[in-house]
Write a protein that holds these residues in place. Structure first.
Motif, short mmCIF file in Angstrom:
data_model
loop_
_atom_site.label_atom_id
_atom_site.label_comp_id
_atom_site.label_asym_id
_atom_site.label_seq_id
_atom_site.Cartn_x
_atom_site.Cartn_y
_atom_site.Cartn_z
N GLY A 120 -16.69 20.85 3.39
CA GLY A 120 -17.70 20.85 2.34
C GLY A 120 -19.11 20.95 2.90
O GLY A 120 -19.33 21.29 4.07
N GLY A 121 -20.07 20.62 2.03
CA GLY A 121 -21.47 20.76 2.39
C GLY A 121 -21.99 19.74 3.38
O GLY A 121 -23.01 19.97 4.03
N LYS A 180 -19.91 29.24 10.68
CA LYS A 180 -19.24 30.23 9.86
C LYS A 180 -18.39 29.52 8.83
O LYS A 180 -18.15 28.32 8.91
CB LYS A 180 -18.37 31.14 10.72
N ASN A 181 -17.94 30.24 7.84
CA ASN A 181 -17.06 29.70 6.79
C ASN A 181 -17.68 28.47 6.11
O ASN A 181 -17.01 27.45 5.89
CB ASN A 181 -15.69 29.33 7.37
N ILE A 182 -18.96 28.55 5.77
CA ILE A 182 -19.66 27.42 5.15
C ILE A 182 -19.01 27.07 3.82
O ILE A 182 -18.78 27.93 2.98
CB ILE A 182 -21.14 27.76 4.95
N ARG A 183 -18.65 25.80 3.66
CA ARG A 183 -18.05 25.26 2.42
C ARG A 183 -16.82 26.08 2.01
O ARG A 183 -16.57 26.33 0.83
CB ARG A 183 -19.07 25.23 1.28
N ARG A 238 -27.24 26.39 -4.46
CA ARG A 238 -28.69 26.19 -4.45
C ARG A 238 -29.10 24.95 -3.65
O ARG A 238 -30.06 24.99 -2.89
CB ARG A 238 -29.21 26.07 -5.88
N GLN A 239 -28.39 23.85 -3.81
CA GLN A 239 -28.80 22.64 -3.10
C GLN A 239 -28.61 22.76 -1.60
O GLN A 239 -29.38 22.21 -0.80
CB GLN A 239 -28.06 21.42 -3.63
N HIS A 240 -27.56 23.51 -1.17
CA HIS A 240 -27.34 23.70 0.26
C HIS A 240 -28.38 24.66 0.84
O HIS A 240 -28.88 24.44 1.95
CB HIS A 240 -25.93 24.24 0.50
#
Length: 338
Positions: free
Chosen positions: A12-13, A33-36, A46-48
């Protein structure tokens, strides 16, 4: 360059926020890489995206082009600079998660800083603004941090528009502490915040919590908010113990009764009460970064989550520490060592 795969573990974030914070503090660049990747909507939301932009602004980082939905980035930090910062998420994305990523970094700035973040302050999948000050903030202050936090305006999903303000001064080094016991409970109280909805929503939530936990009328607080901060509702249950404060919360949802919302809070609080951990599962995951920056310390938790295990793995990529977990019948103990 530290190489990280955002699909590992909890996926997750938090992996990204921890990496941004520690990269800024240590000066070590990273590529993720492969964020979230394990989320229903993978990549940056948006928050990330705002967390990336905020940390980049604070430390003058060079960042590869990023936008909503991007699943890979490279972050090369510079020196952390004190200043007066303002960030607008633009949606009801969590202000608390952005502020929480900034706090450890600004403790390493060259002077006092102020930060104003606009967006959501009470979200279904993020800690409420009150948690950041009362629970996480209490431990950080015990470790030597000095800061003030003010919730100037509530922001509920989907409207957002809330404002959370942080004023913080540098701390040369956080001090290791031992937080193995809660100590006796000193105070307990429930709060229902209602904006643009019938006041009876909050009253019904409080009836459930006050009965379940025998709080008494003076410890059941109904808080009406200006209608332009809604529509929205949140209910909080705060347990203040001698050594730690825990907060349990839920957000009102369309089609979900007030009683159901309150029972979600009651169930989480009851699980915590039944354990012997000082920190609840959510707080435990957030404490790893300050304990690692202090270079040591121990704390106990009610439940060891995948979220916490993943965060520990990321931290050990950036800092020369080892994080050990010892599971017991009614709690897990975390030890951070250099």
């Amino acid at each position: 360059m530290i190489e990280l795969d955002g699909s590992l573990g909890e996926g997750g974030g938090q992996m990204l926020r921890t990496s941004l914070t520690l990269s800024a503090i240590t000066g070590r660049p990273f590529r993720m890489k492969n964020i979230r990747a394990r989320r229903a909507k993978p990549g940056l939301q948006r928050q990330h995206l705002m967390a990336v932009q905020a940390l980049a602004a604070v430390c003058g980082a060079e960042v590869t082009p990023v936008d909503v939905g991007v699943g890979e980035l490279e972050f090369r930090p510079g020196a952390i600079r004190a200043g007066d910062y303002a960030f607008d998420i633009g949606t009801a994305g969590s202000t608390t998660l952005v502020v929480q990523a900034l706090m450890p970094a600004l403790l390493h700035a060259d002077g006092p800083s102020s930060v104003r973040v606009t967006g959501g302050t009470h979200n279904p999948t993020a800690p409420p603004a009150h948690y950041l000050d009362r629970a996480f903030g209490r431990v950080l202050r015990q470790m030597g941090a000095t800061f003030e936090m003010e919730l100037e305006r509530f922001g509920f999903y989907p409207r957002g528009g809330g404002e959370l303000v942080l004023n913080i001064v540098p701390c040369r080094r956080l001090q290791p502490i031992e937080l193995l016991q809660r100590g006796p409970r000193i105070h307990a109280y429930a709060e229902a915040f209602v904006a643009g909805l019938a006041p009876t929503v909050g009253r019904r939530e409080l009836d459930i919590l006050c009965t379940e936990f025998h709080l008494g009328d003076t410890n059941c607080r109904q808080c009406g908010l200006p209608a332009d901060q809604g529509p929205g509702n949140t209910v909080l249950l705060t347990f203040e113990h001698a050594y730690v404060t825990e907060i349990f919360s839920a957000i009102g949802e369309r089609g979900v009764t007030a009683e159901t919302v309150a029972r979600r809070v009651a169930e989480e609080a009851s699980r915590y009460q039944a354990s012997e951990g000082a920190a609840g599962a959510h707080l435990a995951g957030q404490l790893l970064v300050p304990f690692a920056l202090a270079g040591g310390g121990t704390f106990s938790m009610s439940h060891l989550s995948q979220h916490t295990l993943t965060n520990a793995e990321v931290i050990q990529q950036f800092l020369p520490v080892k994080v050990h977990f010892t599971r017991g019948a009614h709690r897990t103990v975390c030890a951070v060592e250099t």
